[in-house]
Scaffold this active site. Structure first.
Site, short mmCIF file in Angstrom:
data_model
loop_
_atom_site.label_atom_id
_atom_site.label_comp_id
_atom_site.label_asym_id
_atom_site.label_seq_id
_atom_site.Cartn_x
_atom_site.Cartn_y
_atom_site.Cartn_z
N SER A 1 0.86 -1.19 0.00
CA SER A 1 0.00 0.00 0.00
C SER A 1 0.89 1.24 0.00
CB SER A 1 -0.86 -0.02 1.26
OG SER A 1 -1.41 1.25 1.48
N TYR B 1 -2.18 -0.88 10.72
CA TYR B 1 -2.07 -1.17 9.29
C TYR B 1 -0.79 -0.55 8.71
CZ TYR B 1 -3.56 -1.37 4.36
OH TYR B 1 -3.65 -1.61 3.00
#
Ligand code: NAP
Length: 279
Positions: A176, A189
């Protein structure tokens, strides 16, 4: 004598760097030769839904020999598997929690026995707890790290040795852009993705001397799946969420052209540069 050697190294080093930069630039400008996926057995973690499901469909569309799906929810895995089988590509699914080390090694053995050697491993599965540090219980924080980071250690350890023996393989990570530029409110995350980025960078460098085995890391911006549903983005007109089909298409293309790192969309490079200069 030593001084002369050091001097030569000092002069040669910047020239070597320049040569690498020129080679990389030339490679970008040349038309890419695309790898044929006809002999490849592709395993996708989290392949039942979200980006993983689109990846499975795209690998099948672009000619992969067999697709294997891993995930926790059997219903999603079965539905995606049936959809792919209907297109004529052999597809299998296995329920496997990638955050559970024993289960990963056990299911990897089952895959080898029932389907064969995996030649493309796509580490896609991930979760987000999405609460602030103080509002999170320790188990939830640990779970994210197990699934998003350590899960990739276990799967790679399970399948990479055979790829090295065969001198044919590819390890892919759906990471990501948050691995390079964190946001508040998703501390679990962002940390796990930054760690997964370091893992892939190290693996990519480590495999440079291993012919036939390569790595690809994809760094997408916010994508339209269940994962960040409801997330508010500033200037949504300027930064609309990515389409998961497009992310899957660019991922398979990156594997076929053997591209090591892909930022999606490419304009996110500026975000990373801006962040670095802001701190
Ligand atoms: N959506 C975004 O905005 C975005 C942006 C950048 C990067 N990404 C990355 O893209 C990847 C896919 O995300 P997505 O958007 O498709 O999310 P998603 O729709 O929430 O899908 C997550 C997938 O991971 C699987 N999964 C979760 N925990 C698992 C576990 N313990 N073991 C095995 N499978 C597990 C899920 O299947 P089960 O629940 O059935 O296990 C599901 O298939 C992730 O790595 C994510 O970080 C997403």
């Amino acid at each position: 004598m030593m001084d002369v050697k050091m001097l030569c190294c000092a002069v040669l080093f910047p020239l070597q760097i320049l040569l690498c930069v020129l080679k990389a630039a030339a490679r970008r400008l040349m038309p890419h030769k695309r790898r044929d996926l006809g002999v490849d057995v592709v395993l996708i973690t989290g392949g039942g839904r979200g980006i993983g499901r689109h990846l499975a469909k795209e690998f099948a569309k672009q000619g992969a020999k067999k697709i294997i799906l891993w995930g926790r929810t059997e219903k999603c895995l079965r539905e995606t598997c049936e959809e792919i089988s209907l297109t004529g590509t052999e597809c299998h699914y296995f329920v496997c929690d990638v955050g559970n080390r024993e289960e990963v090694y056990e299911q990897a053995k089952v895959v080898r026995e029932k389907v064969g050697d995996v030649t493309i491993l796509v580490n896609n599965a991930a979760v987000v707890h999405g609460k602030s540090l103080m509002n999170s219980d320790d188990d939830a924080l640990l779970k994210t790290q197990h699934i998003n980071t350590l899960g990739q250690f276990w799967t790679t350890k399970a399948f990479l040795p055979r790829m090295l023996e065969l001198r044919h393989g590819h390890v892919v990570c759906i990471n990501s852009i948050l691995s390079l530029s964190s946001i508040p409110g998703a501390i679990d995350y962002c940390t796990s993705k930054a760690s997964a980025y370091a893992f892939m960078e190290s693996l990519t460098l480590g495999l440079l001397d291993c012919p036939g085995v390569d790595c690809t890391t994809i760094l997408p911006f916010h994508t339209d799946t269940e994962m960040f549903q409801g997330m508010r983005v500033r200037f949504p007109q300027l930064f609309p969420p990515l389409n998961p089909e497009m992310v899957a298409h660019r991922t398979v293309d990156a594997v076929r052209t053997n591209t090591a790192f892909v930022v999606l969309p490419w304009t996110m490079h500026f975000l990373v540069i801006l962040k670095r200069s802001a701190f």
